[in-house]
Write a protein that holds these residues in place. Structure first.
Motif, PDB file in Angstrom:
ATOM      1  N   CYS A  19       1.878  -1.202   2.867  1.00  0.00           N
ATOM      2  CA  CYS A  19       0.780  -1.239   3.684  1.00  0.00           C
ATOM      3  C   CYS A  19      -0.028  -0.063   3.388  1.00  0.00           C
ATOM      4  CB  CYS A  19       1.819  -1.079   4.790  1.00  0.00           C
ATOM      5  SG  CYS A  19       2.763  -2.480   5.306  1.00  0.00           S
ATOM      6  N   GLY A  20      -0.938   0.390   4.683  1.00  0.00           N
ATOM      7  CA  GLY A  20      -1.434   1.730   4.626  1.00  0.00           C
ATOM      8  C   GLY A  20      -2.933   1.542   4.871  1.00  0.00           C
ATOM      9  N   GLY A  21      -3.742   2.291   4.447  1.00  0.00           N
ATOM     10  CA  GLY A  21      -5.399   2.240   4.753  1.00  0.00           C
ATOM     11  C   GLY A  21      -6.222   1.727   3.704  1.00  0.00           C
ATOM     12  N   GLY A  24      -6.707   3.040  -0.570  1.00  0.00           N
ATOM     13  CA  GLY A  24      -5.366   3.294  -1.010  1.00  0.00           C
ATOM     14  C   GLY A  24      -4.843   2.954  -2.276  1.00  0.00           C
ATOM     15  N   GLY A  25      -5.391   1.551  -2.392  1.00  0.00           N
ATOM     16  CA  GLY A  25      -4.779   0.763  -3.604  1.00  0.00           C
ATOM     17  C   GLY A  25      -3.725  -0.245  -3.277  1.00  0.00           C
ATOM     18  N   ALA A  30      -0.081  -4.268  -5.243  1.00  0.00           N
ATOM     19  CA  ALA A  30       0.536  -5.495  -5.045  1.00  0.00           C
ATOM     20  C   ALA A  30       0.219  -6.593  -6.080  1.00  0.00           C
ATOM     21  CB  ALA A  30       0.322  -6.068  -3.670  1.00  0.00           C
ATOM     22  N   GLU A  31      -0.874  -6.595  -6.618  1.00  0.00           N
ATOM     23  CA  GLU A  31      -1.129  -7.490  -7.665  1.00  0.00           C
ATOM     24  C   GLU A  31      -0.430  -7.058  -8.848  1.00  0.00           C
ATOM     25  OE1 GLU A  31      -5.462  -7.432  -7.685  1.00  0.00           O
ATOM     26  OE2 GLU A  31      -5.850  -8.787  -5.879  1.00  0.00           O
ATOM     27  N   TYR A 131       3.775   2.855   1.939  1.00  0.00           N
ATOM     28  CA  TYR A 131       2.388   3.023   2.665  1.00  0.00           C
ATOM     29  C   TYR A 131       1.542   3.887   1.601  1.00  0.00           C
ATOM     30  CZ  TYR A 131       3.899   1.194   7.091  1.00  0.00           C
ATOM     31  OH  TYR A 131       4.007   0.423   8.064  1.00  0.00           O
ATOM     32  N   LEU A 132       0.365   3.091   1.421  1.00  0.00           N
ATOM     33  CA  LEU A 132      -0.740   3.755   0.543  1.00  0.00           C
ATOM     34  C   LEU A 132      -1.993   4.441   1.425  1.00  0.00           C
ATOM     35  CD1 LEU A 132      -0.516   1.551  -2.530  1.00  0.00           C
ATOM     36  CD2 LEU A 132       0.923   3.551  -2.145  1.00  0.00           C
TER      37      LEU A 132
END
Length: 214
Positions: A19-21, A24-25, A30-31, A131-132
């Motif tokens: 998760c995150g903003g 951020g990547g 995830a990929e 979180y990123l």
């Protein structure tokens, strides 16, 4: 009937949450993790239309809220766009959970989304959550330079004040990111902040270590 957080944690113990903003990547990581570790990939952004089809006015007013036009969206007086976006994301959580439950637990799943840490900690172990975020300068530099947002730049010249629309959009994104980062710190979830010199490999290695994949 409401499923308890304890049961949700049990049924979703095969799920890894990223998760995150913006910038951020999340999607990139995830990929990469999905491909490297043979996990299913679930991106909530790819399912927004499905959420809208399942929503009802009583429980999901933000998801079903009437869209006026782009002039209002970017420059409307007393514009509450940012709160609208946050509320729609909150209303989407139950659809995300439902679809993950329907996927079953035959294979690990990595989820690219943005869910408040207060909720996520109740249904997932800390080592399954990360979180990123990106530092403010990178958000302002890179926010519009993403495939799914490049069309937004084409909209700005059609507005009454393109400069203000761009500036206030970035200000709003930065503000939402700050609030999310504050929540991550408050609820003591693992988070990483992408800086100008940070590489994909560095972030991936840190996430893999946190997720206990390596």
């Amino acid at each position: 009937m409401r499923i308890s957080d304890r049961l949700l944690k049990q049924y979703l113990k095969h799920v890894y949450w990223i998760c995150g903003g913006p910038c951020g990547g999340k999607s990139t990581m995830a990929e990469l993790i999905s491909a490297k570790w043979g996990m299913e990939l679930y991106s909530s952004d790819a399912h927004t239309f499905e959420y809208k089809q399942l929503a009802n006015p009583q429980d999901h007013p933000a998801i079903l809220r009437y869209f006026v036009d782009w002039e209002w969206y970017f420059l409307g007086e007393n514009n509450d766009r940012n709160q609208w976006l946050v509320s729609a994301a909150e209303e989407s959580v139950e659809f995300i959970i439902l679809e993950l439950l329907q996927m079953g637990n035959g294979k690990p799943v990595v989820v690219d989304t943005d869910i408040a840490p207060e909720f996520l900690r109740a249904i997932a172990d800390d080592e399954r959550i990360v979180y990123l975020y990106a530092e403010e300068e990178l958000i302002r530099r890179d926010y519009f330079d993403r495939d799914h947002l490049r069309g937004m730049l084409d909209l700005f010249p059609t507005l009454s004040d393109p400069g203000r629309a761009r500036r206030e959009t970035l200000d709003g994104i930065v503000d939402i990111t700050r609030q999310s980062l504050q929540q991550a710190r408050q609820h003591q979830v693992k988070y990483y902040i992408r800086e100008a010199h940070t590489t994909k490999e560095e972030i991936l290695a840190q996430i893999e270590t946190h997720f206990r994949l390596s």
